[in-house]
Design an enzyme around this catalytic site. Structure first.
Site, PDB file in Angstrom:
ATOM      1  N   ARG A   1     -66.564 -11.231  -3.293  1.00  0.00           N
ATOM      2  CA  ARG A   1     -65.577 -12.250  -2.892  1.00  0.00           C
ATOM      3  C   ARG A   1     -66.023 -12.890  -1.515  1.00  0.00           C
ATOM      4  O   ARG A   1     -66.179 -14.352  -1.237  1.00  0.00           O
ATOM      5  CB  ARG A   1     -64.241 -12.006  -2.813  1.00  0.00           C
TER       6      ARG A   1
ATOM      7  N   LYS B   1     -61.455 -16.865   1.920  1.00  0.00           N
ATOM      8  CA  LYS B   1     -60.713 -15.928   2.777  1.00  0.00           C
ATOM      9  C   LYS B   1     -61.206 -16.141   4.122  1.00  0.00           C
ATOM     10  O   LYS B   1     -61.956 -15.338   4.755  1.00  0.00           O
ATOM     11  CB  LYS B   1     -60.794 -14.454   2.449  1.00  0.00           C
TER      12      LYS B   1
ATOM     13  N   GLU C   1     -47.894 -17.900  -2.236  1.00  0.00           N
ATOM     14  CA  GLU C   1     -47.989 -16.423  -1.861  1.00  0.00           C
ATOM     15  C   GLU C   1     -47.299 -16.039  -0.522  1.00  0.00           C
ATOM     16  O   GLU C   1     -46.725 -17.074   0.046  1.00  0.00           O
ATOM     17  CB  GLU C   1     -49.657 -16.219  -1.700  1.00  0.00           C
TER      18      GLU C   1
END
Length: 253
Positions: free
Chosen positions: A18, A117, A150
């Site tokens: 990721r 991220k 989220e």
């Protein structure tokens, strides 16, 4: 963020994959290969004599000027931080936690894809400040369309009529590694799962609610905006998945 259990890096390849994908999306070259990066994390654990804890893995563009042109940075740099971590007290996992829904929206997917991220966490920080002001530990963020995205650092799940539901990636979430693990665990024990858009109403009327994250693991939610969720205690499906996650960690350790 990556967890260490019994000296083993939990799902290291998933985290590193990721990281490389996100870095590629923002044209940030990672100066070492995947295997070398994992080896460097293990070396950091040994140097800190750490067998259980948390790794914060950071890739930067390196030293540069005061302007915004990243091509003027010298060369990319990797920083590996290894330490212990405990986001919540132990009784939160047994009794559940209260949260609020923040007035701060999640970043638009048209601005920065949440699958990257990055350290652009200002929205999340402002939402967490709202939670602190409200006397609770966490805040749930909605997207620009008013749908559930989220929490400030975790993914959101609800349980309704025996089905586990969580927002899909296009709702503006980071598809967390722990989120994926919990979805797999639910399927393995024949708990139906659904990735669908959720509203504020869905949260308020859920039978159960819980959050997942690398640092948080699986943490139950028993109240949202002062409204009791279910029976106001850790629900049976939440407990089952929390126990299954800990058993998985023990077996992989």
């Amino acid at each position: 963020g990556i967890r260490i259990y019994g000296g083993r890096i939990f799902r290291a390849s998933a985290h590193v994959d990721r990281l490389f994908e996100g870095a590629h999306a923002i044209r940030l070259p990672v100066p070492v290969g995947k295997d070398a990066l994992v080896a460097a994390m293990h070396e950091t654990l040994r140097a800190n004599k750490l067998t259980n804890g948390y790794i914060r893995l950071v890739v930067t563009r390196g030293a540069g000027t005061l302007g915004l042109n990243p091509f003027k940075c010298s060369k990319p740099c990797v920083i590996i931080i290894a330490d212990t971590i405990a986001l919540y007290d132990e009784d939160v996992y047994e009794k559940g936690m209260s949260v609020i829904i923040s007035s701060v929206p999640r970043n638009s997917t048209n601005a920065l894809d949440p699958r990257v991220k990055s350290l652009n966490y200002l929205n999340n920080i402002l939402a967490r400040m709202e939670a602190v002001d409200a006397g609770v530990s966490e805040a749930i963020m909605l997207n620009a369309a008013g749908m559930v995205a989220e929490a400030t650092g975790d993914n959101v799940f609800i349980v309704r009529d025996g089905v586990v539901a969580t927002p899909p990636p296009h709702a503006g979430i980071l598809a967390g590694i722990t989120r994926g693990v919990v979805l797999d665990l639910a399927r393995k024990v024949n708990i139906p799962v659904s990735q669908r858009e959720l509203t504020r109403y869905d949260l308020y009327t859920a039978d159960e609610c819980f959050l997942t994250g690398t640092a948080a693991e699986v943490v139950p939610v028993v109240a949202i905006d002062g409204r009791t969720i279910g029976q106001g205690a850790v629900g049976p499906i939440t407990r089952r998945l929390k126990d299954a996650f800990h058993e998985l960690v023990r077996s992989e350790r």
